[in-house]
Design a protein around this motif. Sequence first.
Motif, PDB file in Angstrom:
ATOM      1  N   VAL A 293       0.706  -1.003  -0.133  1.00 55.71           N
ATOM      2  CA  VAL A 293       0.073   0.158   0.033  1.00 55.71           C
ATOM      3  C   VAL A 293       1.082   1.239  -0.050  1.00 55.71           C
ATOM      4  CG1 VAL A 293      -1.861  -1.032   1.236  1.00 55.71           C
ATOM      5  CG2 VAL A 293       0.081  -0.093   2.400  1.00 55.71           C
ATOM      6  N   THR A 295       1.163   5.681   1.432  1.00 52.19           N
ATOM      7  CA  THR A 295       0.404   6.568   2.027  1.00 52.19           C
ATOM      8  C   THR A 295       1.064   7.953   1.937  1.00 52.19           C
ATOM      9  OG1 THR A 295       1.209   5.976   4.245  1.00 52.19           O
ATOM     10  CG2 THR A 295      -0.939   4.921   3.733  1.00 52.19           C
ATOM     11  N   ILE A 340      -7.071   2.409   5.748  1.00 52.16           N
ATOM     12  CA  ILE A 340      -7.174   1.809   4.792  1.00 52.16           C
ATOM     13  C   ILE A 340      -8.021   0.447   4.931  1.00 52.16           C
ATOM     14  CG2 ILE A 340      -6.087   0.503   2.721  1.00 52.16           C
ATOM     15  CD1 ILE A 340      -3.730   2.327   2.958  1.00 52.16           C
TER      16      ILE A 340
END
Length: 640
Positions: A293, A295, A340
């Motif tokens: 992921v 961010t 998330i």
Amino acid sequence: MSEIVVTLPDGSELSVAEGSTVEDVAFEIGPGLGRDTVAGVVDGDLVDKATPLSDGADLVIVTEDSDEYLRVLRHSAAHVFAQALQRLYPDAKLAIGPPTDDGFYYDVTNVDLDSEDLAAIEAEAEEIIAEDLDIEREERPREEVVAGYADNPYKRDILETEAAGEDPVTIYRQGEFEDLCQGPHVESTGEIGAFKLLNISSAYWRGDEDNDTLTRVYGTAFESEEEMEAYLERRREAQERDHRKLGQELDLFSIDDTTGPGLPLYHPNGKRVLDELSAFAREMNLDAGYDPVETPHLFRTELWKKSGHYENYVDDMFLLDVNDEEYGLKPMNCPGHATIFEQNSWSYRDLPVRYFEDGKVYRKEQRGELSGLSRVWAFTIDDGHVFVRPDQIEDEVNLVMDNIFRVFETFGLDAEVALATRPEKSVGSDEIWERAESQLRDVLDSQDIAYDVEAGDGAFYGPKIDFAFEDALGRKWDGPTVQLDFNMPDRFDLTYTGEDNEDHRPVMLHRALYGSYERFLMVLIEHFDGKFPLWLAPEQVRILPVSDDNLGYAHRLKNELDDFRVEIEDRSWTVGRKIQQAHSDRVPYMLIVGDDEEASGAVSVRDRKERERKDVDREAFAAHLRAERDEKRIEPDFLD
Ligand SMILES: [Zn+2]
Ligand SMILES: [Zn+2]
């Protein structure tokens, strides 16, 4: 006269008269011990032997044979330094001078010192040691001591903090010198067998950058010259390997005043190493079922209020005002990952959900504490968060541990493992804590890992397993962790639907395989002395043409090795100088190519250990290189 009871290290209890000191108790045990007593450790604190004991105290008697003795000796050495300084510089003002793990320092001011001045101070200190002055403890009325320090704000600060409310106040005196001090000290300056001043730096009073800047002089002391020599040898070796020195020599990274303190800039060489580390972590993470992921570096501070970090972390956060709204650079990645997870609905079958990210974080440490890559403002964590059902904790932690141990093994680092359990202040039910702690214990026991239990050292939100690296010089550094968290899932109201169709709270697991890349790179640079294993080396092969006539052949070789990081040394130097430079650049392999090699189509190979072989077949060399790289070998055989 009433009696008090003290407990000795073997667990036995001793009744002594009220008001008895450490020394009195030692004499009570035996006159020999009484005479040998240097100090005491009372309830864990090192104290003067004249300290009166209270009922129920745990007492360890410190003699010359105790581990604590060196600390006492070094504190006395700090006083000897201060005395020598004041003999040579009568205007010098003393602030604070404690012993440290490997010596002592004294912070001073009103004196202009540089490293050239240390030899003269050291000579004066030797003089004071030769004078064998008695070190005497005196109690003085507080008022008198305060008045005596009228022009020394640091000693007055100590009187108001460490010595708050004390009356009388203790002073230690040796010859003409005296110092406000709690002790303990050795009997006389002559007990110091070896004394050395090491270096000068600056420090803020109390480590706070809003306070005055003081001059800090570091030194050390031992009982004997032999021990001093052995220490200095280890220190020299550590300095040779210092990552700040090697970082510059090998062109790995820099930290620049204009771009900001504690903000490392990675040069191409350093970035090549980081990229290899990141790729290795990514491969392990993908194999373990993690999803990548990403961010941003910045969030609204609303997020940090929700996660609870704002309350505890706000002083360490870099805050920004954007359109009258407060934002902060992220000090950690977890709240982003929790958000998330929060965006989806999950069933018990979906768990564990695993996210990972090389996440850059920012923490505002005191400027005076910043040092190379070990203490920085910006660093990257190979961060991962897993959302699990309570019954999945054990399997999941096992999975993380396998990869953490793979890291230790791959780099040839020794691990120290500690299980940190529930602190007094904590969130979460007894049941979940007990279950989580016993699952962590089961993992450690089933993997047959030696570990320390640090009772009460867990985070308030969950227990954890901490790993420390021990490097080639036996120094320990904080490494990766596995932390369980019962708090953040609550704060973010994270849920999954159970088999019973009800909402349940997942447990969150924070984990890293390296910890921070900065810290890990520092450990690797110093551990390997800059000689990275082939797979990590920024430059893996350097081709050294004997003359410009061999440049064409050199380029052909480079093309054949295009899956490696290869450079050609084309400066018009002698081969000898080219070899020397490649060694000092820590390049794993050199290929020396002259007319003979060109004629036979072979290469001459030299490695970092100065092993050489002529007439090596090019394909055999490339195959050897690939095996060494792909198996991530640390100590390769030479062209086996
Ligand atoms: Zn002192
Ligand atoms: Zn986290």
